[in-house]
Design a protein around this motif. Structure first.
Motif, PDB file in Angstrom:
ATOM      1  N   GLY A 198       0.785  -1.224   0.000  1.00 34.10           N
ATOM      2  CA  GLY A 198       0.000   0.000   0.000  1.00 34.10           C
ATOM      3  C   GLY A 198       0.818   1.276   0.000  1.00 34.10           C
ATOM      4  O   GLY A 198       0.256   2.361  -0.083  1.00 34.10           O
ATOM      5  N   THR A 199       2.140   1.172   0.095  1.00 30.54           N
ATOM      6  CA  THR A 199       2.955   2.390   0.158  1.00 30.54           C
ATOM      7  C   THR A 199       3.480   2.838  -1.202  1.00 30.54           C
ATOM      8  O   THR A 199       3.900   3.983  -1.334  1.00 30.54           O
ATOM      9  CB  THR A 199       4.151   2.225   1.109  1.00 30.54           C
ATOM     10  N   LEU A 200       3.457   1.985  -2.214  1.00 29.37           N
ATOM     11  CA  LEU A 200       4.003   2.365  -3.514  1.00 29.37           C
ATOM     12  C   LEU A 200       3.294   3.596  -4.073  1.00 29.37           C
ATOM     13  O   LEU A 200       3.947   4.537  -4.532  1.00 29.37           O
ATOM     14  CB  LEU A 200       3.928   1.207  -4.512  1.00 29.37           C
ATOM     15  N   ASP A 201       1.973   3.624  -4.003  1.00 33.99           N
ATOM     16  CA  ASP A 201       1.234   4.777  -4.516  1.00 33.99           C
ATOM     17  C   ASP A 201       1.668   6.055  -3.802  1.00 33.99           C
ATOM     18  O   ASP A 201       1.888   7.089  -4.432  1.00 33.99           O
ATOM     19  CB  ASP A 201      -0.276   4.583  -4.354  1.00 33.99           C
ATOM     20  N   MET A 202       1.798   5.994  -2.482  1.00 34.73           N
ATOM     21  CA  MET A 202       2.194   7.166  -1.709  1.00 34.73           C
ATOM     22  C   MET A 202       3.595   7.626  -2.113  1.00 34.73           C
ATOM     23  O   MET A 202       3.842   8.825  -2.258  1.00 34.73           O
ATOM     24  CB  MET A 202       2.156   6.842  -0.212  1.00 34.73           C
ATOM     25  N   LEU A 203       4.515   6.695  -2.321  1.00 34.07           N
ATOM     26  CA  LEU A 203       5.878   7.067  -2.712  1.00 34.07           C
ATOM     27  C   LEU A 203       5.917   7.671  -4.112  1.00 34.07           C
ATOM     28  O   LEU A 203       6.677   8.608  -4.368  1.00 34.07           O
ATOM     29  CB  LEU A 203       6.803   5.857  -2.621  1.00 34.07           C
ATOM     30  N   ILE A 204       5.090   7.159  -5.006  1.00 35.55           N
ATOM     31  CA  ILE A 204       5.011   7.735  -6.352  1.00 35.55           C
ATOM     32  C   ILE A 204       4.453   9.152  -6.270  1.00 35.55           C
ATOM     33  O   ILE A 204       4.998  10.078  -6.888  1.00 35.55           O
ATOM     34  CB  ILE A 204       4.141   6.859  -7.275  1.00 35.55           C
ATOM     35  N   LEU A 205       3.387   9.339  -5.509  1.00 34.86           N
ATOM     36  CA  LEU A 205       2.806  10.675  -5.372  1.00 34.86           C
ATOM     37  C   LEU A 205       3.822  11.650  -4.780  1.00 34.86           C
ATOM     38  O   LEU A 205       3.948  12.782  -5.249  1.00 34.86           O
ATOM     39  CB  LEU A 205       1.542  10.624  -4.497  1.00 34.86           C
ATOM     40  N   LYS A 206       4.559  11.224  -3.769  1.00 32.53           N
ATOM     41  CA  LYS A 206       5.570  12.098  -3.154  1.00 32.53           C
ATOM     42  C   LYS A 206       6.660  12.437  -4.160  1.00 32.53           C
ATOM     43  O   LYS A 206       7.110  13.587  -4.255  1.00 32.53           O
ATOM     44  CB  LYS A 206       6.171  11.425  -1.915  1.00 32.53           C
ATOM     45  N   THR A 207       7.101  11.465  -4.919  1.00 34.09           N
ATOM     46  CA  THR A 207       8.144  11.694  -5.927  1.00 34.09           C
ATOM     47  C   THR A 207       7.660  12.701  -6.965  1.00 34.09           C
ATOM     48  O   THR A 207       8.407  13.607  -7.351  1.00 34.09           O
ATOM     49  CB  THR A 207       8.527  10.358  -6.596  1.00 34.09           C
ATOM     50  N   LEU A 208       6.420  12.575  -7.390  1.00 31.87           N
ATOM     51  CA  LEU A 208       5.884  13.505  -8.390  1.00 31.87           C
ATOM     52  C   LEU A 208       5.579  14.876  -7.795  1.00 31.87           C
ATOM     53  O   LEU A 208       5.506  15.861  -8.524  1.00 31.87           O
ATOM     54  CB  LEU A 208       4.642  12.910  -9.050  1.00 31.87           C
ATOM     55  N   ALA A 209       5.425  14.958  -6.468  1.00 35.09           N
ATOM     56  CA  ALA A 209       5.254  16.262  -5.822  1.00 35.09           C
ATOM     57  C   ALA A 209       6.552  17.068  -5.923  1.00 35.09           C
ATOM     58  O   ALA A 209       6.524  18.296  -5.923  1.00 35.09           O
ATOM     59  CB  ALA A 209       4.847  16.085  -4.363  1.00 35.09           C
ATOM     60  N   LEU A 210       7.680  16.371  -6.027  1.00 35.49           N
ATOM     61  CA  LEU A 210       8.971  17.046  -6.147  1.00 35.49           C
ATOM     62  C   LEU A 210       9.140  17.651  -7.535  1.00 35.49           C
ATOM     63  O   LEU A 210       9.638  18.758  -7.670  1.00 35.49           O
ATOM     64  CB  LEU A 210      10.109  16.068  -5.847  1.00 35.49           C
ATOM     65  N   GLN A 211       8.740  16.900  -8.564  1.00 31.97           N
ATOM     66  CA  GLN A 211       8.768  17.378  -9.942  1.00 31.97           C
ATOM     67  C   GLN A 211       8.169  16.322 -10.859  1.00 31.97           C
ATOM     68  O   GLN A 211       8.221  15.135 -10.555  1.00 31.97           O
ATOM     69  CB  GLN A 211      10.193  17.706 -10.396  1.00 31.97           C
ATOM     70  N   PRO A 212       7.583  16.747 -11.994  1.00 30.93           N
ATOM     71  CA  PRO A 212       7.082  15.763 -12.961  1.00 30.93           C
ATOM     72  C   PRO A 212       8.243  14.943 -13.527  1.00 30.93           C
ATOM     73  O   PRO A 212       9.353  15.469 -13.679  1.00 30.93           O
ATOM     74  CB  PRO A 212       6.454  16.628 -14.059  1.00 30.93           C
ATOM     75  N   MET A 213       8.001  13.676 -13.806  1.00 31.31           N
ATOM     76  CA  MET A 213       9.052  12.848 -14.400  1.00 31.31           C
ATOM     77  C   MET A 213       8.467  11.625 -15.076  1.00 31.31           C
ATOM     78  O   MET A 213       7.304  11.297 -14.893  1.00 31.31           O
ATOM     79  CB  MET A 213      10.115  12.465 -13.370  1.00 31.31           C
ATOM     80  N   HIS A 214       9.304  10.950 -15.856  1.00 34.10           N
ATOM     81  CA  HIS A 214       8.871   9.732 -16.544  1.00 34.10           C
ATOM     82  C   HIS A 214       9.037   8.539 -15.616  1.00 34.10           C
ATOM     83  O   HIS A 214       9.658   8.644 -14.555  1.00 34.10           O
ATOM     84  CB  HIS A 214       9.616   9.546 -17.867  1.00 34.10           C
ATOM     85  N   GLY A 215       8.469   7.410 -16.031  1.00 31.92           N
ATOM     86  CA  GLY A 215       8.441   6.225 -15.174  1.00 31.92           C
ATOM     87  C   GLY A 215       9.798   5.783 -14.673  1.00 31.92           C
ATOM     88  O   GLY A 215       9.970   5.519 -13.483  1.00 31.92           O
ATOM     89  N   PHE A 216      10.785   5.709 -15.577  1.00 36.81           N
ATOM     90  CA  PHE A 216      12.108   5.273 -15.150  1.00 36.81           C
ATOM     91  C   PHE A 216      12.687   6.259 -14.136  1.00 36.81           C
ATOM     92  O   PHE A 216      13.311   5.858 -13.159  1.00 36.81           O
ATOM     93  CB  PHE A 216      13.042   5.129 -16.356  1.00 36.81           C
ATOM     94  N   GLY A 217      12.445   7.543 -14.350  1.00 34.11           N
ATOM     95  CA  GLY A 217      12.929   8.561 -13.417  1.00 34.11           C
ATOM     96  C   GLY A 217      12.314   8.410 -12.039  1.00 34.11           C
ATOM     97  O   GLY A 217      12.984   8.606 -11.025  1.00 34.11           O
ATOM     98  N   ILE A 218      11.031   8.046 -11.997  1.00 36.40           N
ATOM     99  CA  ILE A 218      10.351   7.826 -10.717  1.00 36.40           C
ATOM    100  C   ILE A 218      11.027   6.680  -9.969  1.00 36.40           C
ATOM    101  O   ILE A 218      11.340   6.786  -8.783  1.00 36.40           O
ATOM    102  CB  ILE A 218       8.854   7.517 -10.933  1.00 36.40           C
ATOM    103  N   SER A 219      11.279   5.596 -10.683  1.00 36.96           N
ATOM    104  CA  SER A 219      11.924   4.431 -10.088  1.00 36.96           C
ATOM    105  C   SER A 219      13.308   4.775  -9.542  1.00 36.96           C
ATOM    106  O   SER A 219      13.653   4.421  -8.412  1.00 36.96           O
ATOM    107  CB  SER A 219      12.019   3.326 -11.140  1.00 36.96           C
ATOM    108  N   VAL A 220      14.085   5.491 -10.340  1.00 37.87           N
ATOM    109  CA  VAL A 220      15.443   5.884  -9.931  1.00 37.87           C
ATOM    110  C   VAL A 220      15.387   6.802  -8.716  1.00 37.87           C
ATOM    111  O   VAL A 220      16.147   6.647  -7.760  1.00 37.87           O
ATOM    112  CB  VAL A 220      16.200   6.549 -11.103  1.00 37.87           C
TER     113      VAL A 220
END
Length: 110
Positions: A11-33
């Protein structure tokens, strides 16, 4: 001995993705990195899991996407946080804090 990456708490993956995108927009690989970098290698996101989560978040209206050129002049889908996504991130962050504090109290009990 090399450190092994950890599985995300369910259940935390969605939250981590949202937090990462709150920092700046990015592509999928960038989110993972970025998740791997910020967690200092503790969390590594499987590409398949990331793709499914991005689709789920987009269907829910929590993120938006658009095709753009990458730094290498390739086309990639860039994701950004929507206003409902920002609200969800805030509420999930608050709830996560309560849960972590409660778990800490339980583990410290004697």
């Amino acid at each position: 001995m090399a450190e092994k990456s950890s599985d995300l708490v369910q259940g935390t993956l969605d939250m981590l993705i949202l937090k990462t995108l709150a920092l700046q927009p990015m592509h999928g690989f960038g989110i993972s990195v970025r998740i791997e970098q910020i967690s200092k290698g503790v969390f590594r996101v499987n590409a398949g899991s990331l793709f499914v989560a991005l689709q789920r978040l987009q269907r829910a209206g929590l993120i938006k996407s658009e095709w753009k050129a990458t730094e290498n002049s390739r086309r990639a889908k860039y994701y950004g946080l929507s206003e409902p996504g920002r609200k969800r991130l805030n509420s999930e962050t608050e709830e996560w804090g309560k849960q972590v504090a409660a778990i800490a109290r339980i583990l410290e009990a004697s």
